[in-house]
Design an enzyme around this catalytic site. Structure first.
Site, PDB file in Angstrom:
ATOM      1  N   VAL A   1       1.045  -0.811  -0.459  1.00  0.00           N
ATOM      2  CA  VAL A   1       0.156  -0.241  -0.055  1.00  0.00           C
ATOM      3  C   VAL A   1       1.129   1.498   0.055  1.00  0.00           C
ATOM      4  CG1 VAL A   1      -1.373   1.376   1.365  1.00  0.00           C
ATOM      5  CG2 VAL A   1      -1.638  -0.872   1.009  1.00  0.00           C
ATOM      6  N   SER A   2       0.684   2.368  -1.211  1.00  0.00           N
ATOM      7  CA  SER A   2       1.616   3.301  -0.849  1.00  0.00           C
ATOM      8  C   SER A   2       1.060   4.148  -1.621  1.00  0.00           C
ATOM      9  CB  SER A   2       3.142   2.586  -1.429  1.00  0.00           C
ATOM     10  OG  SER A   2       3.147   1.572  -2.595  1.00  0.00           O
TER      11      SER A   2
ATOM     12  N   VAL B   1      -6.527   9.066  -2.139  1.00  0.00           N
ATOM     13  CA  VAL B   1      -6.220   8.620  -3.139  1.00  0.00           C
ATOM     14  C   VAL B   1      -6.034   7.098  -2.536  1.00  0.00           C
ATOM     15  CG1 VAL B   1      -3.615   7.150  -4.415  1.00  0.00           C
ATOM     16  CG2 VAL B   1      -5.061   9.891  -5.026  1.00  0.00           C
ATOM     17  N   LEU B   2      -5.438   7.104  -1.354  1.00  0.00           N
ATOM     18  CA  LEU B   2      -5.234   6.101  -0.582  1.00  0.00           C
ATOM     19  C   LEU B   2      -7.162   5.508  -0.147  1.00  0.00           C
ATOM     20  CD1 LEU B   2      -4.260   4.366   0.912  1.00  0.00           C
ATOM     21  CD2 LEU B   2      -4.141   5.756   2.836  1.00  0.00           C
TER      22      LEU B   2
ATOM     23  N   SER C   1       2.403  -0.465   8.535  1.00  0.00           N
ATOM     24  CA  SER C   1       3.283  -0.153   8.835  1.00  0.00           C
ATOM     25  C   SER C   1       3.833   1.672   9.883  1.00  0.00           C
ATOM     26  CB  SER C   1       4.510   1.013   7.320  1.00  0.00           C
ATOM     27  OG  SER C   1       3.082   1.406   6.398  1.00  0.00           O
ATOM     28  N   GLU C   2       2.045   1.805   9.852  1.00  0.00           N
ATOM     29  CA  GLU C   2       1.853   3.168  10.592  1.00  0.00           C
ATOM     30  C   GLU C   2       0.867   2.776  11.063  1.00  0.00           C
ATOM     31  OE1 GLU C   2       3.106   7.049   9.363  1.00  0.00           O
ATOM     32  OE2 GLU C   2       2.902   5.767   7.102  1.00  0.00           O
TER      33      GLU C   2
ATOM     34  N   TYR D   1      -4.604   2.590   8.847  1.00  0.00           N
ATOM     35  CA  TYR D   1      -6.326   1.836   8.542  1.00  0.00           C
ATOM     36  C   TYR D   1      -7.641   1.213   9.444  1.00  0.00           C
ATOM     37  CZ  TYR D   1      -2.027   0.624   5.770  1.00  0.00           C
ATOM     38  OH  TYR D   1      -1.080   0.441   4.476  1.00  0.00           O
TER      39      TYR D   1
ATOM     40  N   PHE E   1       4.409 -10.273   5.745  1.00  0.00           N
ATOM     41  CA  PHE E   1       3.886  -9.724   4.184  1.00  0.00           C
ATOM     42  C   PHE E   1       3.437  -8.327   4.184  1.00  0.00           C
ATOM     43  CE2 PHE E   1       0.083 -10.628   7.022  1.00  0.00           C
ATOM     44  CZ  PHE E   1      -0.567  -9.587   6.002  1.00  0.00           C
TER      45      PHE E   1
END
Length: 401
Positions: A80-81, A91-92, A116-117, A121, A401
């Site tokens: 996810v980026s 965008v996300l 990652s953060e 989410y 993952f």
């Protein structure tokens, strides 16, 4: 901004690597690209502006063990980026909503991810469902209290080629016991055994200790202090299916005289090691973070897939702003469960993230109720639900993952 979403293709891989590399501060070599996207690439969705990829999300297909020993087929969301110059423009949100709708159309019960953060989410319905801790142990002053049992005789030191043929079956048996644990395909195992030097963090290639009921892989960082050995051991994979294997493997690890410390992010929060050594305090937890996150999509199918240690029946409302709220009657116990739509009044109401956090048994429902992500006005029912959602082992996913 004229944003378009579409499935990613192999022709997009170079641009996907560029976007992801900028977002995470990585420069992918040709070897990195082949390793990551060669044998088992994720399935991608990309966001484009004027035909240029500005955002991406992907997923792998996993089998996840659920409480009671059953399994769910779940997508593991990854890669996810968003390009730094296209952030804060929706965008996300567009990517994540599109991905969930696609999962729903395929009949997927739930989705998972690792973050990652920690602050991203929850707004998309994902709830932290397990925990990962960093454990540091001073090997020089720590020993097993039952070390006289000589259990280490069943432990073998294998090279990588030997371990490749043994570890998958040991891992399969372990993951079937642990809620939240994920399967590994043959391609996934091949990738793990590449063990590229640039991904070792300045440490050695992996060493492998195996037992008939488990294994540990680890790396070593060589360090000497004025001629005194102070090597650091970092456990990479920790797969132990029995009490005997646990004692045997730790007897070997604690007997490595050159090691000063043993550390890992792979030892579960409920591992019995502190109670098996001479000094409880030496098994130090220096950090605790979120592990796997769960997003229910078909809440009824998700809830019916696990078992519950006590009999329970309750009408549960699941609040889903994207796919629509659901009111379900859950009836479950040690032998199985059913969950179906109902018009009866709700007795408990979960946010999506709250249900995700509760699902694997990693968080107490009373804690979630105090946080406001679960509402239940009947204290006795809340206590019963808390018992029903509990597990005899802490959830642990085990596969990055």
């Amino acid at each position: 901004m004229d944003l378009e979403l579409r499935p990613g293709t192999t022709d997009d891989h170079a641009e996907i690597l560029r976007v992801d590399g900028v977002a995470f501060g990585d420069h992918f070599t040709e070897q990195d690209a082949e390793d990551a996207l060669g044998a088992q690439p994720p399935q991608f969705t990309v966001a484009t502006v004027a035909d240029q990829i500005v955002g991406v999300t992907g997923h792998y297909d996993f089998t996840m063990t659920v409480p009671g020993g059953g399994a769910l087929q779940v997508p593991g969301v990854t890669w996810v980026s968003v390009s730094p110059v296209h952030r804060r423009r929706g965008v996300l949100r567009a990517l994540m909503d599109r991905q969930v709708r696609d999962f729903a159309a395929l009949g997927v019960p739930a989705a998972i991810l690792t973050a990652s953060e920690g602050g991203i989410y929850g707004r998309f319905g994902y709830g932290p469902a397990s925990s990962v801790r960093k454990t540091v142990l001073d090997r020089r002053v720590t020993r097993l209290v039952q070390s006289g049992q000589k259990t280490s005789g069943e432990v073998q030191v294998l090279n990588a080629e030997q371990a490749r043929s043994v570890l998958p079956e040991l891992h399969r048996r372990w993951r079937e016991q642990v809620p939240g644990a994920l399967n590994r395909t043959e391609a996934w195992w091949d990738h793990l055994f590449l063990d590229r030097e640039q991904h070792r963090g300045g440490m050695s290639a992996k060493f492998y200790l195996t037992h008939p009921e488990g294994y540990v892989s680890y790396r070593v960082k060589e360090q000497w202090n004025d001629g005194i050995a102070a090597l650091q051991c970092r456990i990479v994979d920790y797969v132990i299916s029995s009490t005997d294997a646990h004692a045997a493997l730790w007897q070997v690890l604690l007997g490595m005289d050159l090691f000063e410390s043993i550390e890992s992010h792979q030892i579960p929060v409920d591992d019995p090691l502190p109670f098996l050594v001479n000094d409880f305090r030496q098994v130090r937890t220096t950090a605790v973070n979120d592990g796997v996150w769960v997003r229910p999509i078909d809440a009824a199918a998700t809830l019916a897939a696990r078992t519950y240690p006590v009999e329970v029946e309750a009408v549960i409302e699941v609040v889903d702003p994207l796919l629509g709220d659901r009111r379900l009657v859950l009836a479950g116990g040690p032998d199985g469960a059913s969950c179906r739509p109902t018009d009866r009044p709700a007795q408990a109401s979960f946010s999506l993230a709250g249900l995700g956090s509760a699902y694997l048994g990693g968080h107490r429902l009373s804690t979630l109720a105090r946080a406001g992500v679960l509402r239940c006005d009947d204290p006795r029912l809340l206590s019963r639900l808390e018992l029903a959602f509990s597990t005899d082992r802490a959830p642990f996913y085990g596969t990055a993952f």
